[in-house]
Write an enzyme that holds these catalytic residues in place. Structure first.
Site, mmCIF file in Angstrom:
data_model
loop_
_atom_site.group_PDB
_atom_site.id
_atom_site.type_symbol
_atom_site.label_atom_id
_atom_site.label_comp_id
_atom_site.label_asym_id
_atom_site.label_seq_id
_atom_site.Cartn_x
_atom_site.Cartn_y
_atom_site.Cartn_z
ATOM 1 N N ALA A 186 50.361 -2.555 -9.531
ATOM 2 C CA ALA A 186 50.665 -2.292 -10.933
ATOM 3 C C ALA A 186 51.357 -0.937 -11.017
ATOM 4 C CB ALA A 186 49.388 -2.285 -11.772
ATOM 5 N N GLY A 215 53.291 1.850 -6.375
ATOM 6 C CA GLY A 215 52.439 1.322 -7.429
ATOM 7 C C GLY A 215 50.968 1.492 -7.093
ATOM 8 N N GLU A 216 50.107 0.991 -7.968
ATOM 9 C CA GLU A 216 48.662 1.065 -7.780
ATOM 10 C C GLU A 216 48.130 -0.187 -7.097
ATOM 11 O OE1 GLU A 216 46.947 3.760 -11.434
ATOM 12 O OE2 GLU A 216 46.841 1.584 -11.605
ATOM 13 N N LEU A 217 47.168 0.010 -6.219
ATOM 14 C CA LEU A 217 46.424 -1.105 -5.640
ATOM 15 C C LEU A 217 45.192 -1.411 -6.483
ATOM 16 C CD1 LEU A 217 46.580 -0.055 -1.881
ATOM 17 C CD2 LEU A 217 47.901 -1.872 -2.998
#
Length: 386
Positions: free
Chosen positions: A224, A240-242
């Site tokens: 995200a 992005g974010e995990l």
């Protein structure tokens, strides 16, 4: 995605290169005026005539446009968005109309934040908005999208709608009970990345047929708040974010050919100067200039990756969020540190025009939205930041 909402706050050695960074006030790059109001977590796109459109985020339902081909460039307000204020939408131009996908917002002042799966389109000719008779296969917040051609857009990534919405429902239910609210926050963040079920399905929306297609899955974990760029039929999905607070330094790369996506070897951003490892970025700016893919800004939590490796699932607990000012370039197949932006900034809008990459708005190191417009341009072996 960066988790910018109010309740989410608890959430290399420098190489000598033939490329250098410079701050310029020369005529090499286009100077654009500030946006009429500060903008972060908004969205934007450019049409085939060189007109940039930006809006939503901290601008509420407002949208603005600016014509890059005009000698005197000024922002003009267009008709307000009818779907309500929202953040983290994705927008692209398809068939000469501006399409806006998803986002996160409130249906009314009393309701909790929730993920949207709706689609709107704007006609520049008529200056009108219309809700498209479709919904996305999954909720769209923290997702990213790139235009494939005049009728199709690729959309992937994003949070899990049900898990995300449940968090804000629980926060709202806790109300003024600070102890209960802290319990909700801890329980939400203290999970392994796999338990957030970030979307890894790649969807293709066809505006002409008003249909959605499953084009496969990402070659790794869903993310995200990634940045995405399409150039010469190659897709780059950047970091992005995990999970909330934990980034990845991985860059997915794929080739789009004959309506098929083929995943290629991943790459990674190098560590920032003076840092041992690259935490990865969420909310970064990106775009191509003279064949060089440039990535700059964004934010992360230094030390979160090591915490997670050590088994601490609430990996960013107690760590101050850091907004970044580093710029990286993909040169001859290798990522290089290029220099610094004018200020740390993330969660703005990236728009490419010719060989300029415009950085519109964003969030500064104090968490405040800005109205400035800067640009990246590669010229004669130099990275010009204006």
């Amino acid at each position: 995605m960066g988790m910018q909402m109010k309740n989410f706050k608890k959430m290399m050695t420098l190489m000598a290169l033939c490329f250098s960074v410079a701050i310029t006030t020369s005529g090499y790059a286009t100077t654009l005026p500030d946006i009429p109001e500060p903008l972060k977590n908004g969205t934007g796109a450019i049409d085939n005539n060189g007109v940039i459109y930006v809006g939503l985020g901290t601008a509420g339902t407002s949208w603005y446009k600016i014509d890059l081909k005009k000698q005197h460039k000024d922002w003009e307000r267009i008709k307000s968005f009818p779907g309500g204020a929202r953040e983290q939408s994705v927008s692209v131009f398809l068939n000469d109309e501006l399409y806006v996908f998803g986002g996160v917002g409130k249906k009314n002042s009393e309701s909790p934040l929730q993920v949207y799966s709706d689609v709107y389109k704007y006609s520049p000719v008529k200056n009108t908005w219309q809700k498209v008779d479709t919904i996305s296969p999954v909720g769209l917040t923290g997702h990213t999208g790139v235009k494939l051609n005049e009728t199709m857009v690729l959309i992937t990534g994003g949070v899990n709608e049900h898990i995300f919405d449940k968090y804000f429902i629980d926060i709202a239910a806790a109300a003024a009970d600070e102890s209960e609210k802290n319990k909700v926050i801890y329980n939400y963040f203290n999970k392994p990345a796999k338990d957030y079920f970030f979307n890894k399905i790649v969807f293709i929306y066809n505006a002409k047929e008003n249909t959605w297609k499953n084009a496969g899955e990402l070659p790794g974990a869903g993310t995200a708040g990634s940045s995405s760029v399409m150039g010469n039929n190659f897709l780059m999905l950047i970091n992005g974010e995990l999970k909330p607070g934990l980034r990845t330094d991985v860059i997915y790369r794929a080739m789009w050919d004959n309506d098929k996506l083929t995943w290629l070897k991943n790459s990674q951003l190098p560590p920032s100067p003076g840092e041992q490892q690259q935490e990865g970025l969420a909310g970064a700016f990106s775009g191509y200039s003279h064949g060089v893919l440039l990535v700059g800004g964004g934010a992360n939590f230094p030390g979160a990756k090591q915490n997670y490796t050590n088994g601490k699932f609430y990996s960013h607990e107690g760590i101050n969020k850091k907004w970044r000012d580093e710029v990286y370039g993909l040169i001859n197949g290798h990522w290089q540190y290029m220099g610094k932006m004018k200020q740390p900034l993330g969660y703005g809008v990236s728009v490419s025009y010719g060989d300029e990459v415009f950085l519109i708005g964003g969030e500064n190191a104090k968490g405040k939205p800005v109205s400035s417009v800067t640009s990246f341009t590669m010229r004669d072996g130099n990275l010009l930041i204006k």
